[in-house]
Design a protein around this motif. Sequence first.
Motif, PDB file in Angstrom:
ATOM      1  N   MET A   1       0.826  -1.193   0.000  1.00  0.00           N
ATOM      2  CA  MET A   1       0.000   0.000   0.000  1.00  0.00           C
ATOM      3  C   MET A   1       0.870   1.256   0.000  1.00  0.00           C
ATOM      4  SD  MET A   1      -3.002   0.967  -0.262  1.00  0.00           S
ATOM      5  CE  MET A   1      -4.494   1.558   0.378  1.00  0.00           C
ATOM      6  N   ASP A   2       1.967   1.209   0.740  1.00  0.00           N
ATOM      7  CA  ASP A   2       2.873   2.352   0.801  1.00  0.00           C
ATOM      8  C   ASP A   2       3.437   2.669  -0.582  1.00  0.00           C
ATOM      9  OD1 ASP A   2       3.805   4.275   2.574  1.00  0.00           O
ATOM     10  OD2 ASP A   2       5.769   3.304   2.719  1.00  0.00           O
ATOM     11  N   LYS A   3       3.730   1.621  -1.344  1.00  0.00           N
ATOM     12  CA  LYS A   3       4.257   1.787  -2.703  1.00  0.00           C
ATOM     13  C   LYS A   3       3.220   2.484  -3.596  1.00  0.00           C
ATOM     14  CE  LYS A   3       6.457  -0.879  -6.357  1.00  0.00           C
ATOM     15  NZ  LYS A   3       6.878  -2.206  -6.811  1.00  0.00           N
ATOM     16  N   LEU A   4       1.973   2.090  -3.459  1.00  0.00           N
ATOM     17  CA  LEU A   4       0.897   2.695  -4.228  1.00  0.00           C
ATOM     18  C   LEU A   4       0.748   4.176  -3.882  1.00  0.00           C
ATOM     19  CD1 LEU A   4      -1.619   2.701  -6.059  1.00  0.00           C
ATOM     20  CD2 LEU A   4      -2.928   1.921  -4.081  1.00  0.00           C
ATOM     21  N   LYS A   6       2.960   6.229  -2.692  1.00  0.00           N
ATOM     22  CA  LYS A   6       4.108   6.968  -3.219  1.00  0.00           C
ATOM     23  C   LYS A   6       3.975   7.170  -4.721  1.00  0.00           C
ATOM     24  CE  LYS A   6       7.572   5.814   0.273  1.00  0.00           C
ATOM     25  NZ  LYS A   6       7.431   7.030   0.991  1.00  0.00           N
ATOM     26  N   ALA A   7       3.487   6.148  -5.431  1.00  0.00           N
ATOM     27  CA  ALA A   7       3.285   6.257  -6.881  1.00  0.00           C
ATOM     28  C   ALA A   7       2.220   7.304  -7.199  1.00  0.00           C
ATOM     29  CB  ALA A   7       2.903   4.901  -7.466  1.00  0.00           C
ATOM     30  N   LEU A   8       1.148   7.329  -6.427  1.00  0.00           N
ATOM     31  CA  LEU A   8       0.094   8.329  -6.635  1.00  0.00           C
ATOM     32  C   LEU A   8       0.616   9.733  -6.358  1.00  0.00           C
ATOM     33  CD1 LEU A   8      -2.920   6.464  -5.014  1.00  0.00           C
ATOM     34  CD2 LEU A   8      -2.609   6.983  -7.452  1.00  0.00           C
ATOM     35  N   THR A  13       2.728  15.053  -8.828  1.00  0.00           N
ATOM     36  CA  THR A  13       3.725  16.130  -8.845  1.00  0.00           C
ATOM     37  C   THR A  13       4.621  16.093 -10.084  1.00  0.00           C
ATOM     38  OG1 THR A  13       5.263  14.785  -7.544  1.00  0.00           O
ATOM     39  CG2 THR A  13       3.794  16.285  -6.328  1.00  0.00           C
ATOM     40  N   GLU A  14       4.524  15.045 -10.856  1.00  0.00           N
ATOM     41  CA  GLU A  14       5.382  14.875 -12.033  1.00  0.00           C
ATOM     42  C   GLU A  14       5.035  15.875 -13.132  1.00  0.00           C
ATOM     43  OE1 GLU A  14       6.608  10.799 -13.814  1.00  0.00           O
ATOM     44  OE2 GLU A  14       4.737  11.400 -14.784  1.00  0.00           O
ATOM     45  N   LEU A  15       6.044  16.534 -13.664  1.00  0.00           N
ATOM     46  CA  LEU A  15       5.859  17.475 -14.767  1.00  0.00           C
ATOM     47  C   LEU A  15       5.727  16.679 -16.061  1.00  0.00           C
ATOM     48  CD1 LEU A  15       5.783  20.539 -15.261  1.00  0.00           C
ATOM     49  CD2 LEU A  15       8.228  20.427 -15.746  1.00  0.00           C
ATOM     50  N   ARG A  16       4.687  16.959 -16.806  1.00  0.00           N
ATOM     51  CA  ARG A  16       4.433  16.271 -18.077  1.00  0.00           C
ATOM     52  C   ARG A  16       4.521  17.273 -19.208  1.00  0.00           C
ATOM     53  NH1 ARG A  16       0.539  11.517 -17.317  1.00  0.00           N
ATOM     54  NH2 ARG A  16       1.089  10.869 -15.230  1.00  0.00           N
ATOM     55  N   SER A  17       4.616  16.762 -20.418  1.00  0.00           N
ATOM     56  CA  SER A  17       4.660  17.657 -21.577  1.00  0.00           C
ATOM     57  C   SER A  17       3.798  17.083 -22.687  1.00  0.00           C
ATOM     58  CB  SER A  17       6.095  17.855 -22.056  1.00  0.00           C
ATOM     59  OG  SER A  17       6.620  16.644 -22.550  1.00  0.00           O
ATOM     60  N   ALA A  18       3.376  17.961 -23.573  1.00  0.00           N
ATOM     61  CA  ALA A  18       2.613  17.572 -24.757  1.00  0.00           C
ATOM     62  C   ALA A  18       3.052  18.482 -25.901  1.00  0.00           C
ATOM     63  CB  ALA A  18       1.113  17.721 -24.505  1.00  0.00           C
ATOM     64  N   GLU A  19       3.110  17.911 -27.075  1.00  0.00           N
ATOM     65  CA  GLU A  19       3.481  18.686 -28.253  1.00  0.00           C
ATOM     66  C   GLU A  19       2.266  18.873 -29.137  1.00  0.00           C
ATOM     67  OE1 GLU A  19       6.736  16.596 -30.072  1.00  0.00           O
ATOM     68  OE2 GLU A  19       8.184  17.427 -28.656  1.00  0.00           O
ATOM     69  N   PHE A  20       2.219  20.015 -29.820  1.00  0.00           N
ATOM     70  CA  PHE A  20       1.160  20.280 -30.780  1.00  0.00           C
ATOM     71  C   PHE A  20       1.687  21.305 -31.777  1.00  0.00           C
ATOM     72  CE2 PHE A  20       0.771  23.302 -27.447  1.00  0.00           C
ATOM     73  CZ  PHE A  20       0.210  24.452 -27.972  1.00  0.00           C
ATOM     74  N   VAL A  21       0.988  21.470 -32.883  1.00  0.00           N
ATOM     75  CA  VAL A  21       1.445  22.355 -33.948  1.00  0.00           C
ATOM     76  C   VAL A  21       0.706  23.685 -33.868  1.00  0.00           C
ATOM     77  CG1 VAL A  21       1.649  22.651 -36.448  1.00  0.00           C
ATOM     78  CG2 VAL A  21       1.984  20.392 -35.427  1.00  0.00           C
ATOM     79  N   VAL A  22       1.479  24.781 -33.899  1.00  0.00           N
ATOM     80  CA  VAL A  22       0.933  26.130 -33.956  1.00  0.00           C
ATOM     81  C   VAL A  22       1.636  26.846 -35.101  1.00  0.00           C
ATOM     82  CG1 VAL A  22       0.653  28.334 -32.759  1.00  0.00           C
ATOM     83  CG2 VAL A  22       0.485  26.216 -31.476  1.00  0.00           C
ATOM     84  N   SER A  23       0.865  27.341 -36.050  1.00  0.00           N
ATOM     85  CA  SER A  23       1.412  28.045 -37.212  1.00  0.00           C
ATOM     86  C   SER A  23       2.517  27.245 -37.899  1.00  0.00           C
ATOM     87  CB  SER A  23       1.941  29.422 -36.807  1.00  0.00           C
ATOM     88  OG  SER A  23       0.909  30.212 -36.275  1.00  0.00           O
ATOM     89  N   GLY A  24       2.305  25.949 -38.029  1.00  0.00           N
ATOM     90  CA  GLY A  24       3.242  25.098 -38.738  1.00  0.00           C
ATOM     91  C   GLY A  24       4.465  24.680 -37.952  1.00  0.00           C
ATOM     92  N   GLU A  25       4.574  25.088 -36.695  1.00  0.00           N
ATOM     93  CA  GLU A  25       5.728  24.723 -35.875  1.00  0.00           C
ATOM     94  C   GLU A  25       5.277  23.896 -34.671  1.00  0.00           C
ATOM     95  OE1 GLU A  25       8.409  27.843 -34.745  1.00  0.00           O
ATOM     96  OE2 GLU A  25       8.015  28.950 -36.590  1.00  0.00           O
ATOM     97  N   ILE A  26       6.097  22.923 -34.317  1.00  0.00           N
ATOM     98  CA  ILE A  26       5.799  22.097 -33.146  1.00  0.00           C
ATOM     99  C   ILE A  26       6.135  22.889 -31.889  1.00  0.00           C
ATOM    100  CG2 ILE A  26       6.397  20.010 -31.864  1.00  0.00           C
ATOM    101  CD1 ILE A  26       6.855  18.634 -34.534  1.00  0.00           C
ATOM    102  N   GLN A  27       5.175  22.972 -30.996  1.00  0.00           N
ATOM    103  CA  GLN A  27       5.336  23.650 -29.715  1.00  0.00           C
ATOM    104  C   GLN A  27       5.182  22.624 -28.603  1.00  0.00           C
ATOM    105  OE1 GLN A  27       6.045  26.969 -29.522  1.00  0.00           O
ATOM    106  NE2 GLN A  27       5.973  27.086 -31.749  1.00  0.00           N
ATOM    107  N   LYS A  28       5.799  22.878 -27.485  1.00  0.00           N
ATOM    108  CA  LYS A  28       5.696  21.972 -26.341  1.00  0.00           C
ATOM    109  C   LYS A  28       5.132  22.742 -25.156  1.00  0.00           C
ATOM    110  CE  LYS A  28       8.718  18.671 -25.330  1.00  0.00           C
ATOM    111  NZ  LYS A  28       9.930  17.976 -24.855  1.00  0.00           N
TER     112      LYS A  28
END
Length: 118
Positions: A1-4, A6-8, A13-28
């Motif tokens: 349970m302690d492991k769960l 900690k994972a939650l 708190t983990e920083l995530r990223s996503a990419e998408f296109v704006v004006s023909g350029e990939i932005q993150k």
Amino acid sequence: MDKLLKALEREATELRSAEFVVSGEIQKVYYRIMSGDDHARALELSKKTKTVKETDGSTTDLTYYDDDLLRCYIIYFQLLNENGERVFTNLTDIDWIKKNITYETSSYLASVMGLKSV
């Protein structure tokens, strides 16, 4: 349970990223998974009430969530820079988000950052 637990905690708190296109350029963009508190706050701020006049002359207050505002508030609360700091820090930025981020882009960003059905 302690492991769960900690994972939650790490997931929240983990920083995530996503990419998408704006004006023909990939932005993150960077974000963290939306917390229940942030979701509740976005919902509350996007709530609107309008008065409907009935045929008999009476009025009824109708409360609803404004989809445009909900997407804007999710972006407002969730969009971070690469250091994990909030990009938007003033509620007047909501107007900038509404006017300058297209519907398609705001829909994508809000869905990636934690839009839940209302």
